[in-house]
Design a protein around this motif. Sequence first.
Motif, PDB file in Angstrom:
ATOM      1  N   THR A  71      26.518  66.618-110.338  1.00  0.00           N
ATOM      2  CA  THR A  71      27.624  66.638-109.024  1.00  0.00           C
ATOM      3  C   THR A  71      26.929  67.573-108.075  1.00  0.00           C
ATOM      4  N   LEU A  72      25.811  68.268-108.006  1.00  0.00           N
ATOM      5  CA  LEU A  72      25.251  69.266-107.164  1.00  0.00           C
ATOM      6  C   LEU A  72      24.013  68.715-106.725  1.00  0.00           C
ATOM      7  N   HIS A  73      23.446  69.031-105.419  1.00  0.00           N
ATOM      8  CA  HIS A  73      21.944  68.875-105.279  1.00  0.00           C
ATOM      9  C   HIS A  73      21.419  70.013-105.580  1.00  0.00           C
ATOM     10  N   ALA A  74      19.929  69.643-105.787  1.00  0.00           N
ATOM     11  CA  ALA A  74      19.243  70.768-106.572  1.00  0.00           C
ATOM     12  C   ALA A  74      19.163  72.215-106.022  1.00  0.00           C
ATOM     13  N   PHE A  75      19.224  72.517-104.587  1.00  0.00           N
ATOM     14  CA  PHE A  75      19.105  73.476-103.989  1.00  0.00           C
ATOM     15  C   PHE A  75      20.465  74.346-103.847  1.00  0.00           C
ATOM     16  N   ALA A  76      21.683  73.774-104.427  1.00  0.00           N
ATOM     17  CA  ALA A  76      22.658  74.326-104.552  1.00  0.00           C
ATOM     18  C   ALA A  76      23.125  74.591-106.001  1.00  0.00           C
ATOM     19  N   ARG A  77      22.280  74.303-107.081  1.00  0.00           N
ATOM     20  CA  ARG A  77      22.278  74.799-108.408  1.00  0.00           C
ATOM     21  C   ARG A  77      21.946  76.215-108.552  1.00  0.00           C
ATOM     22  N   TYR A  78      22.175  76.764-109.692  1.00  0.00           N
ATOM     23  CA  TYR A  78      21.672  77.894-110.173  1.00  0.00           C
ATOM     24  C   TYR A  78      20.217  78.037-109.995  1.00  0.00           C
ATOM     25  N   GLY A  79      19.797  79.060-109.230  1.00  0.00           N
ATOM     26  CA  GLY A  79      18.344  79.334-108.809  1.00  0.00           C
ATOM     27  C   GLY A  79      17.810  78.427-107.575  1.00  0.00           C
ATOM     28  N   GLY A  80      18.742  77.676-107.061  1.00  0.00           N
ATOM     29  CA  GLY A  80      18.363  76.947-105.751  1.00  0.00           C
ATOM     30  C   GLY A  80      18.540  77.835-104.495  1.00  0.00           C
ATOM     31  N   LYS A  81      17.863  77.143-103.557  1.00  0.00           N
ATOM     32  CA  LYS A  81      17.723  78.172-102.443  1.00  0.00           C
ATOM     33  C   LYS A  81      18.963  78.548-101.606  1.00  0.00           C
ATOM     34  N   GLU A  82      19.997  77.589-101.728  1.00  0.00           N
ATOM     35  CA  GLU A  82      21.331  77.860-101.210  1.00  0.00           C
ATOM     36  C   GLU A  82      22.420  78.116-102.077  1.00  0.00           C
ATOM     37  N   HIS A  83      21.958  78.483-103.286  1.00  0.00           N
ATOM     38  CA  HIS A  83      22.984  78.927-104.332  1.00  0.00           C
ATOM     39  C   HIS A  83      23.705  80.157-103.899  1.00  0.00           C
ATOM     40  N   ALA A  84      22.981  81.318-103.830  1.00  0.00           N
ATOM     41  CA  ALA A  84      23.529  82.377-103.354  1.00  0.00           C
ATOM     42  C   ALA A  84      24.360  82.506-101.974  1.00  0.00           C
ATOM     43  N   PHE A  85      23.818  81.831-101.034  1.00  0.00           N
ATOM     44  CA  PHE A  85      24.493  81.840 -99.732  1.00  0.00           C
ATOM     45  C   PHE A  85      25.945  81.184-100.082  1.00  0.00           C
ATOM     46  N   MET A  86      25.971  79.891-100.771  1.00  0.00           N
ATOM     47  CA  MET A  86      27.121  78.905-100.889  1.00  0.00           C
ATOM     48  C   MET A  86      28.214  79.973-101.904  1.00  0.00           C
ATOM     49  N   PHE A  87      27.673  80.869-102.617  1.00  0.00           N
ATOM     50  CA  PHE A  87      28.741  81.719-103.897  1.00  0.00           C
ATOM     51  C   PHE A  87      29.380  82.736-102.582  1.00  0.00           C
ATOM     52  N   ALA A  88      28.341  83.452-101.744  1.00  0.00           N
ATOM     53  CA  ALA A  88      29.008  84.213-100.837  1.00  0.00           C
ATOM     54  C   ALA A  88      29.759  83.786 -99.802  1.00  0.00           C
ATOM     55  N   LYS A  89      29.572  82.490 -99.231  1.00  0.00           N
ATOM     56  CA  LYS A  89      30.373  81.830 -98.155  1.00  0.00           C
ATOM     57  C   LYS A  89      31.757  81.400 -98.767  1.00  0.00           C
ATOM     58  N   LEU A  90      31.805  80.894 -99.881  1.00  0.00           N
ATOM     59  CA  LEU A  90      32.869  80.454-100.627  1.00  0.00           C
ATOM     60  C   LEU A  90      33.719  81.912-101.009  1.00  0.00           C
ATOM     61  N   ALA A  91      33.291  82.929-101.430  1.00  0.00           N
ATOM     62  CA  ALA A  91      33.919  83.778-101.749  1.00  0.00           C
ATOM     63  C   ALA A  91      34.575  84.898-100.762  1.00  0.00           C
ATOM     64  N   LEU A  92      33.947  84.424 -99.361  1.00  0.00           N
ATOM     65  CA  LEU A  92      34.384  85.408 -98.485  1.00  0.00           C
ATOM     66  C   LEU A  92      35.815  85.427 -97.912  1.00  0.00           C
ATOM     67  N   TYR A  93      36.359  84.291 -97.723  1.00  0.00           N
ATOM     68  CA  TYR A  93      37.808  84.177 -97.422  1.00  0.00           C
ATOM     69  C   TYR A  93      38.807  84.533 -98.688  1.00  0.00           C
ATOM     70  N   PRO A  94      38.412  84.440 -99.923  1.00  0.00           N
ATOM     71  CA  PRO A  94      39.221  84.838-100.976  1.00  0.00           C
ATOM     72  C   PRO A  94      39.232  86.703-100.835  1.00  0.00           C
ATOM     73  N   CYS A  95      37.954  86.793-100.780  1.00  0.00           N
ATOM     74  CA  CYS A  95      38.093  88.534-100.946  1.00  0.00           C
ATOM     75  C   CYS A  95      38.808  89.191 -99.671  1.00  0.00           C
ATOM     76  N   VAL A  96      38.497  88.439 -98.765  1.00  0.00           N
ATOM     77  CA  VAL A  96      38.848  89.230 -97.521  1.00  0.00           C
ATOM     78  C   VAL A  96      40.231  89.427 -97.067  1.00  0.00           C
ATOM     79  N   SER A  97      41.061  87.767 -97.508  1.00  0.00           N
ATOM     80  CA  SER A  97      42.439  87.857 -97.318  1.00  0.00           C
ATOM     81  C   SER A  97      43.058  88.656 -98.460  1.00  0.00           C
ATOM     82  N   LEU A  98      42.373  88.709 -99.992  1.00  0.00           N
ATOM     83  CA  LEU A  98      43.090  89.625-100.631  1.00  0.00           C
ATOM     84  C   LEU A  98      42.981  90.876-100.329  1.00  0.00           C
ATOM     85  N   GLY A  99      42.058  91.618 -99.677  1.00  0.00           N
ATOM     86  CA  GLY A  99      41.796  92.702 -99.555  1.00  0.00           C
ATOM     87  C   GLY A  99      42.709  93.263 -98.220  1.00  0.00           C
TER      88      GLY A  99
END
Length: 268
Positions: free
Chosen positions: A171-199
């Motif tokens: 389901t995912l491109h290689a650069f978005a999987r665990y260890g991929g170059k975009e994995h950490a940024f995708m996690f942070a980007k998708l977690a930003l709005y839930p964390c900020v709105s909850l805060g």
Amino acid sequence: GQRGEEEEHHSLETFTFYLSEPLSKERVEAFSDGVYAIVATLLILDICEDNVPDPREVEEKFHGSLLEALSEYGPNYLAYFGSFVTIGLLWFVHHSLFLHVTKATRLMGLLNILSLAFIGGLPLAYQLTSEFAEKSHNEIEAIQVSCVITFFASIFQFAIWTTALLNEEETLHAFARYGGKEHAFMFAKLALYPCVSLGAFFLTCLLSEFSTAIFHLMQIVIPFAFLALRIFVRISLTAIQSVMSLSRRKVVLLEEEEACLSPNETLS
């Protein structure tokens, strides 16, 4: 009894297969883009219908000054721009998410529909935050409802990505999987709005006098937070890679020194 167990087992397999069955990624994206476009249009219609000063009022109350008349609607315009930016950034996150998805499943489509259901509530959030008097109890509750709508709209986007990670090879491109170059940024980007709105929700509960300022600050700061996230993730990954490369060099140097030593020196 045995036949009933076999039928139950078969129904569970069918249900599991049904959730993981492929879904047209292009149709999911097209439907999502349509919903985002309609929601943005509803926001524009709302601001144009209810927040345009009457010509007679401009002449009599503001002595013909349109800018002074528009300043009366300043909080409403601020709520409109904040809601529009929220819709735009959630669309941007959705676009980035499905840019990394190679195959959509029916479970991902279901989660996407739930996210779009709360996206459709953002015009309601705009109306609520601009309708009631400032620093009133109703305004505080309206802001909290807006935070809840934003939280669920974004948390279901995060759930789509989490579901894709469960079967990331398909389901995912290689650069978005665990260890991929975009994995950490995708996690942070998708977690930003839930964390900020909850805060922001909990801050409005604790600091009710500043609830309006907190909510609008959240809407204004988040666009800059996306840029800061990209810089922070890049710096963090570079630092981790440099530390790992230094440790590898030390290990290689130790191995080379041991290889250069004679057997007697190694034993000693």
